[in-house]
Motif scaffolding. Sequence first.
Motif, PDB file in Angstrom:
ATOM      1  N   TRP A  47       8.052   2.867  15.150  1.00  0.00           N
ATOM      2  CA  TRP A  47       6.728   3.076  14.530  1.00  0.00           C
ATOM      3  C   TRP A  47       6.979   3.386  13.058  1.00  0.00           C
ATOM      4  O   TRP A  47       7.460   4.465  12.736  1.00  0.00           O
ATOM      5  CB  TRP A  47       6.024   4.231  15.242  1.00  0.00           C
ATOM      6  CG  TRP A  47       4.631   4.529  14.774  1.00  0.00           C
ATOM      7  CD1 TRP A  47       3.957   3.994  13.711  1.00  0.00           C
ATOM      8  CD2 TRP A  47       3.707   5.464  15.374  1.00  0.00           C
ATOM      9  NE1 TRP A  47       2.697   4.517  13.615  1.00  0.00           N
ATOM     10  CE2 TRP A  47       2.506   5.423  14.619  1.00  0.00           C
ATOM     11  CE3 TRP A  47       3.775   6.329  16.482  1.00  0.00           C
ATOM     12  CZ2 TRP A  47       1.399   6.207  14.924  1.00  0.00           C
ATOM     13  CZ3 TRP A  47       2.665   7.115  16.777  1.00  0.00           C
ATOM     14  CH2 TRP A  47       1.494   7.047  16.012  1.00  0.00           C
ATOM     15  N   PHE A  48       6.712   2.395  12.211  1.00  0.00           N
ATOM     16  CA  PHE A  48       6.856   2.611  10.774  1.00  0.00           C
ATOM     17  C   PHE A  48       5.591   3.296  10.270  1.00  0.00           C
ATOM     18  O   PHE A  48       4.487   2.788  10.484  1.00  0.00           O
ATOM     19  CB  PHE A  48       7.017   1.281  10.040  1.00  0.00           C
ATOM     20  CG  PHE A  48       8.325   0.593  10.293  1.00  0.00           C
ATOM     21  CD1 PHE A  48       9.484   1.004   9.646  1.00  0.00           C
ATOM     22  CD2 PHE A  48       8.407  -0.483  11.174  1.00  0.00           C
ATOM     23  CE1 PHE A  48      10.700   0.366   9.872  1.00  0.00           C
ATOM     24  CE2 PHE A  48       9.615  -1.124  11.403  1.00  0.00           C
ATOM     25  CZ  PHE A  48      10.761  -0.698  10.749  1.00  0.00           C
ATOM     26  N   THR A  49       5.733   4.457   9.630  1.00  0.00           N
ATOM     27  CA  THR A  49       4.550   5.098   9.060  1.00  0.00           C
ATOM     28  C   THR A  49       4.742   5.253   7.554  1.00  0.00           C
ATOM     29  O   THR A  49       5.829   5.569   7.090  1.00  0.00           O
ATOM     30  CB  THR A  49       4.281   6.498   9.673  1.00  0.00           C
ATOM     31  OG1 THR A  49       5.315   7.403   9.271  1.00  0.00           O
ATOM     32  CG2 THR A  49       4.208   6.474  11.186  1.00  0.00           C
ATOM     33  N   ASP A  50       3.676   5.000   6.801  1.00  0.00           N
ATOM     34  CA  ASP A  50       3.661   5.123   5.340  1.00  0.00           C
ATOM     35  C   ASP A  50       4.633   4.154   4.667  1.00  0.00           C
ATOM     36  O   ASP A  50       4.925   4.288   3.493  1.00  0.00           O
ATOM     37  CB  ASP A  50       3.950   6.574   4.905  1.00  0.00           C
ATOM     38  CG  ASP A  50       3.648   6.796   3.431  1.00  0.00           C
ATOM     39  OD1 ASP A  50       2.696   6.191   2.943  1.00  0.00           O
ATOM     40  OD2 ASP A  50       4.385   7.558   2.782  1.00  0.00           O
ATOM     41  N   LEU A  51       5.174   3.235   5.415  1.00  0.00           N
ATOM     42  CA  LEU A  51       5.960   2.147   4.829  1.00  0.00           C
ATOM     43  C   LEU A  51       6.067   1.026   5.853  1.00  0.00           C
ATOM     44  O   LEU A  51       5.621   1.179   6.987  1.00  0.00           O
ATOM     45  CB  LEU A  51       7.351   2.619   4.373  1.00  0.00           C
ATOM     46  CG  LEU A  51       8.151   3.604   5.218  1.00  0.00           C
ATOM     47  CD1 LEU A  51       8.628   2.989   6.492  1.00  0.00           C
ATOM     48  CD2 LEU A  51       9.338   4.113   4.423  1.00  0.00           C
ATOM     49  N   GLY A  52       6.622  -0.090   5.432  1.00  0.00           N
ATOM     50  CA  GLY A  52       6.802  -1.223   6.354  1.00  0.00           C
ATOM     51  C   GLY A  52       6.016  -2.449   5.937  1.00  0.00           C
ATOM     52  O   GLY A  52       6.521  -3.562   6.018  1.00  0.00           O
ATOM     53  N   CYS A  63       8.055  -3.401  16.790  1.00  0.00           N
ATOM     54  CA  CYS A  63       7.456  -2.245  16.114  1.00  0.00           C
ATOM     55  C   CYS A  63       5.952  -2.311  15.969  1.00  0.00           C
ATOM     56  O   CYS A  63       5.333  -3.349  16.187  1.00  0.00           O
ATOM     57  CB  CYS A  63       8.068  -2.125  14.722  1.00  0.00           C
ATOM     58  SG  CYS A  63       7.624  -3.485  13.648  1.00  0.00           S
ATOM     59  N   VAL A  64       5.385  -1.157  15.601  1.00  0.00           N
ATOM     60  CA  VAL A  64       4.027  -1.101  15.061  1.00  0.00           C
ATOM     61  C   VAL A  64       4.143  -0.477  13.666  1.00  0.00           C
ATOM     62  O   VAL A  64       5.134   0.194  13.370  1.00  0.00           O
ATOM     63  CB  VAL A  64       3.076  -0.241  15.937  1.00  0.00           C
ATOM     64  CG1 VAL A  64       2.914  -0.819  17.316  1.00  0.00           C
ATOM     65  CG2 VAL A  64       3.549   1.208  16.006  1.00  0.00           C
ATOM     66  N   ILE A  65       3.124  -0.732  12.838  1.00  0.00           N
ATOM     67  CA  ILE A  65       3.158  -0.214  11.465  1.00  0.00           C
ATOM     68  C   ILE A  65       1.824   0.452  11.138  1.00  0.00           C
ATOM     69  O   ILE A  65       0.766  -0.117  11.420  1.00  0.00           O
ATOM     70  CB  ILE A  65       3.400  -1.365  10.457  1.00  0.00           C
ATOM     71  CG1 ILE A  65       4.727  -2.080  10.755  1.00  0.00           C
ATOM     72  CG2 ILE A  65       3.377  -0.857   9.022  1.00  0.00           C
ATOM     73  CD1 ILE A  65       4.934  -3.352   9.950  1.00  0.00           C
ATOM     74  N   THR A  66       1.865   1.659  10.590  1.00  0.00           N
ATOM     75  CA  THR A  66       0.652   2.249  10.004  1.00  0.00           C
ATOM     76  C   THR A  66       1.003   2.598   8.559  1.00  0.00           C
ATOM     77  O   THR A  66       1.721   3.548   8.300  1.00  0.00           O
ATOM     78  CB  THR A  66       0.187   3.512  10.764  1.00  0.00           C
ATOM     79  OG1 THR A  66       1.300   4.415  10.935  1.00  0.00           O
ATOM     80  CG2 THR A  66      -0.352   3.188  12.138  1.00  0.00           C
ATOM     81  N   ASP A  67       0.506   1.797   7.643  1.00  0.00           N
ATOM     82  CA  ASP A  67       0.925   1.915   6.245  1.00  0.00           C
ATOM     83  C   ASP A  67      -0.257   1.608   5.334  1.00  0.00           C
ATOM     84  O   ASP A  67      -1.227   0.978   5.756  1.00  0.00           O
ATOM     85  CB  ASP A  67       2.083   0.926   5.992  1.00  0.00           C
ATOM     86  CG  ASP A  67       2.696   1.097   4.612  1.00  0.00           C
ATOM     87  OD1 ASP A  67       2.396   2.109   3.944  1.00  0.00           O
ATOM     88  OD2 ASP A  67       3.492   0.222   4.201  1.00  0.00           O
TER      89      ASP A  67
END
Length: 510
Positions: free
Chosen positions: A125-130, A144-148
């Motif tokens: 889980w990429f957070t604040d980047l990706g 993965c999942v991304i929240t950016d």
Amino acid sequence: MTKNILALIIVIHSVLIGDMHPLFLMQPLLHFRTTRKLYFLVRRLIDVDLAKYKEMLRKAYEVALMLKKQEEVLVVTHVDADGITSGSIALQALERAGIEGNILFVKQLDPSTIEQVADRNVFTWFTDLGSGQLDLIAEKKIECVITDHHVPQGHYRLQLNPNDFGVDGAHELGGAPTTYLVAKSMGLNYDLVSLAIVGAVGDLQDSRHGKLIGLNRLVLQEGVEGNFISAFRDLRLFGKQTRPVYKMLEYTFDPYLPGISGNEKAALELLESLGISPKDGEFWRRWIDLSYEEKVALTSELVKLCMEAGYPVSTIKRLVGETYIMLHEEEGTELRDAMEYSTLLNATARYGHEDVGLKVCLGDRGEALRRARTLLQNHRRNLSEGLKLVDEIGIVELDNIQYFHAEDKILDTIVGIVAGMCFSKANLRKPIIAFANNSEGVKVSARATQRLVEMGVHLANALRIAAEKVGGKGGGHSIAAGALIPAGCEKEFLRELDRIIGGQLAKCRS
Ligand code: C5P
Ligand code: C5P
Ligand code: ZN
């Protein structure tokens, strides 16, 4: 005429108290011109944000479903205040859902860190980047999942990014609130809204209007309604909870308070001249200890001083704005005020002690908080020495940009913060570029003003192109961006960047 007034009253009534959506109620009245105008105004103000929010929540739900299928997840996040808050929101959401979570902090996602992540071979889980490195992530086939909230370089089904929904990731929804939307879809995680707001403030999402706007505001509203946060207009200086008032004034450099910043004696005299006693018996009084009348008197005096010094209205307006209070934190501590809380987190992460900041976010109010406070003192000293250094070496102006090179004298992780603070004395008409050496080459940090962005400047795009020209990599947001370039390429990079920014401004003018 009477009909129009009646329509207006109905509409206002529905906006203020109606349960039904105001726009729905307004629809039958659209043949009145006044209502029609109001309808579109209200739609611009409320409905667009709400519609986008709902759309984002749908995607958040999809991302959450994917996460809930996992047994183990690696959270990869950024080493700054909104990176730590995003990471801690993700970790807590995972833990509460019974999923094993681990965290990895990175300065940036480059081929070597992506390799490191890929080697772990765990759902990520990429957070604040990706979002800026979708190509590298795909290349390594990382599940993965991304929240950016950084400008995305492509599309990915399991990416929640405000920019994909026409929402500006630099002002309207930060990395932590974006991550919170997924956490909220995973279970009863409404308390994590406090961390989301601390992250948004740490990312300066509220800098443009002196308050959170766009979807950040909808998230804030949930925090207020849930009794986690209180939001009100107040002086926007650092240290309102923790510092004696005169120290708060003395240590304010953004904006520079004429005659007061850096001058303890003058700060004390100012208080006395206004009849504000700096002490209450033994104790130095903090901003939160002042009466309402004293606060008004001091605020008006600061505004007057800045006006007399000829500061632009935009700078003066920044003195006052919204303050966010974390209602579950103890009064008089850094954690009570979002601005102080986020600075405390930056003071850990930007010096390689992100584990300390993380522990604080996860609830440690003992040893971790004590260490964070020591780091905060160190951070404040470094920022003030950084500003002094810039004064000594000076800022060089080119046609469309201005820059300074801190060499080894400012840490690469805080040179961007220093660059942003320099706007209180630098040329507001040109973006400011800062260089600092690091072990991999030269770190570039760039900051613009909102006005420059409105005039066409987009730093993330400009830095990406200029960095790639000299064999580096860059990205970020329109108003704040960064890059890593090979040592020795600064001159060529600057030439290129000056040209690109010139082009962006010209394009907007034509
Ligand atoms: O990677 P990230 O988005 O978290 O980096 C945020 C940095 O960009 C902040 O530390 C802040 O200095 C800067 N920024 C800014 N103005 C904004 C948003 C971010 O200066 N509106
Ligand atoms: O490090 P700094 O605070 O200047 O970063 C500003 C913005 O630029 C951040 O959002 C960061 O994620 C981004 N950045 C980037 N690539 C880099 C360095 C910073 O995209 N090499
Ligand atoms: Zn961020």
